[in-house]
Design a protein around this motif. Structure first.
Motif, PDB file in Angstrom:
ATOM      1  N   GLY A 129       0.806  -1.212   0.000  1.00 28.22           N
ATOM      2  CA  GLY A 129       0.000   0.000   0.000  1.00 28.22           C
ATOM      3  C   GLY A 129       0.835   1.256   0.000  1.00 28.22           C
ATOM      4  N   GLY A 130       2.137   1.141  -0.318  1.00 23.83           N
ATOM      5  CA  GLY A 130       3.023   2.297  -0.335  1.00 23.83           C
ATOM      6  C   GLY A 130       3.468   2.739   1.036  1.00 23.83           C
ATOM      7  N   LEU A 131       2.999   2.070   2.102  1.00 22.32           N
ATOM      8  CA  LEU A 131       3.287   2.508   3.466  1.00 22.32           C
ATOM      9  C   LEU A 131       3.917   1.416   4.323  1.00 22.32           C
ATOM     10  CD1 LEU A 131      -0.049   4.442   4.145  1.00 22.32           C
ATOM     11  CD2 LEU A 131       2.176   5.442   3.568  1.00 22.32           C
ATOM     12  N   GLN A 132       3.414   0.201   4.229  1.00 19.39           N
ATOM     13  CA  GLN A 132       3.842  -0.878   5.109  1.00 19.39           C
ATOM     14  C   GLN A 132       5.089  -1.563   4.573  1.00 19.39           C
ATOM     15  OE1 GLN A 132       1.342  -4.498   5.501  1.00 19.39           O
ATOM     16  NE2 GLN A 132       1.118  -3.887   7.649  1.00 19.39           N
ATOM     17  N   GLU A 133       6.055  -1.788   5.471  1.00 18.63           N
ATOM     18  CA  GLU A 133       7.301  -2.415   5.052  1.00 18.63           C
ATOM     19  C   GLU A 133       7.029  -3.769   4.393  1.00 18.63           C
ATOM     20  OE1 GLU A 133      10.286  -1.216   4.960  1.00 18.63           O
ATOM     21  OE2 GLU A 133       9.730   0.685   5.924  1.00 18.63           O
ATOM     22  N   GLN A 134       7.886  -4.105   3.471  1.00 18.28           N
ATOM     23  CA  GLN A 134       7.697  -5.319   2.681  1.00 18.28           C
ATOM     24  C   GLN A 134       7.578  -6.568   3.557  1.00 18.28           C
ATOM     25  OE1 GLN A 134       9.933  -5.839  -1.189  1.00 18.28           O
ATOM     26  NE2 GLN A 134      10.961  -7.374   0.049  1.00 18.28           N
ATOM     27  N   GLY A 135       8.398  -6.664   4.592  1.00 19.24           N
ATOM     28  CA  GLY A 135       8.366  -7.842   5.449  1.00 19.24           C
ATOM     29  C   GLY A 135       7.444  -7.716   6.644  1.00 19.24           C
ATOM     30  N   GLY A 136       6.683  -6.631   6.714  1.00 26.71           N
ATOM     31  CA  GLY A 136       5.839  -6.406   7.883  1.00 26.71           C
ATOM     32  C   GLY A 136       4.374  -6.693   7.670  1.00 26.71           C
ATOM     33  N   ASN A 137       4.039  -7.371   6.569  1.00 28.55           N
ATOM     34  CA  ASN A 137       2.631  -7.667   6.311  1.00 28.55           C
ATOM     35  C   ASN A 137       2.281  -9.051   6.843  1.00 28.55           C
ATOM     36  OD1 ASN A 137       0.437  -8.907   4.291  1.00 28.55           O
ATOM     37  ND2 ASN A 137       0.104  -6.714   4.490  1.00 28.55           N
ATOM     38  N   PRO A 138       1.328  -9.154   7.778  1.00 26.13           N
ATOM     39  CA  PRO A 138       1.015 -10.463   8.374  1.00 26.13           C
ATOM     40  C   PRO A 138       0.417 -11.463   7.390  1.00 26.13           C
ATOM     41  CG  PRO A 138      -0.538  -8.779   9.115  1.00 26.13           C
ATOM     42  CD  PRO A 138       0.536  -8.065   8.383  1.00 26.13           C
ATOM     43  N   VAL A 139      -0.304 -10.975   6.384  1.00 26.11           N
ATOM     44  CA  VAL A 139      -0.897 -11.903   5.411  1.00 26.11           C
ATOM     45  C   VAL A 139       0.205 -12.572   4.584  1.00 26.11           C
ATOM     46  CG1 VAL A 139      -2.495 -12.156   3.492  1.00 26.11           C
ATOM     47  CG2 VAL A 139      -2.995 -10.520   5.324  1.00 26.11           C
ATOM     48  N   ALA A 140       1.091 -11.762   4.056  1.00 26.52           N
ATOM     49  CA  ALA A 140       2.170 -12.304   3.237  1.00 26.52           C
ATOM     50  C   ALA A 140       3.104 -13.183   4.052  1.00 26.52           C
ATOM     51  CB  ALA A 140       2.956 -11.165   2.594  1.00 26.52           C
ATOM     52  N   ASN A 141       3.226 -12.902   5.327  1.00 28.74           N
ATOM     53  CA  ASN A 141       4.100 -13.708   6.174  1.00 28.74           C
ATOM     54  C   ASN A 141       3.487 -15.056   6.543  1.00 28.74           C
ATOM     55  OD1 ASN A 141       6.053 -11.719   6.129  1.00 28.74           O
ATOM     56  ND2 ASN A 141       5.382 -10.777   8.038  1.00 28.74           N
ATOM     57  N   ARG A 142       2.259 -15.312   6.107  1.00 29.73           N
ATOM     58  CA  ARG A 142       1.614 -16.596   6.375  1.00 29.73           C
ATOM     59  C   ARG A 142       1.628 -17.509   5.146  1.00 29.73           C
ATOM     60  NH1 ARG A 142      -2.853 -13.175   8.476  1.00 29.73           N
ATOM     61  NH2 ARG A 142      -2.424 -12.748  10.681  1.00 29.73           N
ATOM     62  N   LEU A 143       2.568 -17.287   4.258  1.00 33.69           N
ATOM     63  CA  LEU A 143       2.636 -18.089   3.040  1.00 33.69           C
ATOM     64  C   LEU A 143       3.099 -19.520   3.286  1.00 33.69           C
ATOM     65  CD1 LEU A 143       4.051 -15.615   0.367  1.00 33.69           C
ATOM     66  CD2 LEU A 143       1.945 -16.941   0.196  1.00 33.69           C
TER      67      LEU A 143
END
Length: 354
Positions: A129-143
């Motif tokens: 979203g242009g704001l949240q760090e690439q590694g700080g998204n909980p959805v993506a970290n649940r891959l």
């Protein structure tokens, strides 16, 4: 008086036509010397060949009996990993609690697309979203649990809000590195570019060259990188700018696996006719996509994504018709955007498009 013994006389009588033994020995010596001189005078490559023959002869094998080493077979091309069936889109910024593996178990969805990665304040750094760090998204970290269960997810760059990275990162090397870091961070085999404004030829060319470089890198490492473009479609098909963007991207060496068409559902129409404008839009876009990708027919390179204003915009009957249209035309995959589908409709789409 002579002594009689049983031994035969060692001096045999030479048969007629047989040369004297001293002459035979002398001829052998001359022949060996001549052969050695001839080999010494041969070029080094020929000497090597003769030496090899000598080694084979010493081992008791003739050249024809020596087993040849089979030529190494070329490595098989990397397996292509791309979306298929029904692909669920997840706004990873607005739905931070979304659990990929749980949703996969509930609805049997195998493929997801996670959006949107757009340019942050530093330009060449993609953020959710242009704001949240690439590694700080909980959805993506649940891959990891999703992949352990046999599912997968791709990354969507760009989107309706924010700017796609190529539009604000003018350096090709930094742009390529930014895409590479995002792909590597999530071990993505599929990325999508949702472009709502091609933003000029320089941006298009820069993005295309970065994609081509990343696909070459992936191939060299024995893996694949599937790339799609998500573009809005109308009754007239794609805009001229989007057609040119696809053509220029292909010309730069990037392989476009699919063009995902965003087609809004017209809620002003009745439930029996809301899908007709979408079907007409896809038919209008088909020859445009085929020309842009340099193919005579491109149905298999078209994915379809109706955009819903409300959860009731797609009834069970309309879902059946949508699946029939997708199957009849051999489209790449089916998805939806906008309002969430009811669990029953999602399970139906997943099961019907396998």
């Amino acid at each position: 008086m002579p002594v009689v013994t049983d031994r035969p006389d060692t001096r045999r009588v030479r048969e007629p036509g047989t040369p004297p033994r001293p002459l035979v020995v002398l001829a052998s010596i001359v022949l060996a010397a001549g052969t050695g001189a001839a080999i010494w005078l041969l070029p080094s490559r020929a000497q090597g060949e003769w030496a090899a023959l000598g080694e084979r002869a010493g081992s008791g094998a003739t050249p024809s009996e020596t087993p040849s080493v089979p030529a190494a077979e070329p490595s098989p091309p990397p397996a292509v990993v791309r979306p298929s069936g029904f692909v669920a889109f997840v706004d990873a910024v607005r739905e931070p609690r979304f659990n990929l593996s749980r949703e996969a178990r509930r609805s049997h969805v195998r493929w997801f697309t996670l959006g949107h990665l757009t340019a942050g304040q530093k330009g060449c750094v993609p953020k959710w979203g242009g704001l949240q760090e690439q590694g700080g998204n909980p959805v993506a970290n649940r891959l990891a649990p999703l992949r352990a269960a046999g599912g997968d997810a791709g990354l969507a760059f760009g989107g309706p809000a924010g700017r796609e990275l190529a539009a604000v990162c003018p350096d090709l090397a930094r742009l390529t590195a930014a895409y590479r870091r995002a792909i590597g961070a999530f071990t993505a085999t599929y990325i999508d570019f949702e472009v709502h404004d091609p933003a000029g030829g320089a941006t298009v060319l820069r993005r295309a060259r970065a994609i081509a470089a990343l696909q070459r890198e992936a191939a060299d490492e024995g893996r694949s990188l599937t790339v799609s473009f998500t573009l809005p479609v109308t009754g007239a098909g794609l805009s001229r700018a989007d057609q040119e963007m696809l053509r220029a991207t292909r010309a730069a060496g990037a392989e476009i696996a699919a063009v995902n068409l965003l087609a809004p559902v017209d809620t002003a129409l009745g439930t029996g006719s809301r899908l007709r404008p979408i079907a007409s839009a896809v038919r209008a876009a088909h020859p445009q996509i085929a020309r842009s990708l340099g193919e005579s027919a491109a149905w298999h390179r078209i994915a379809l994504t109706p955009v819903l204003a409300g959860p009731g915009d797609l009834t069970r009957l309309e879902a059946r018709r949508l699946v029939a249209f997708t199957s009849r035309n051999h489209l790449a995959w089916l998805s939806t955007r906008g309002a969430p589908l009811s669990p029953g409709i999602t399970r139906f789409l997943t099961g019907a498009t396998r």
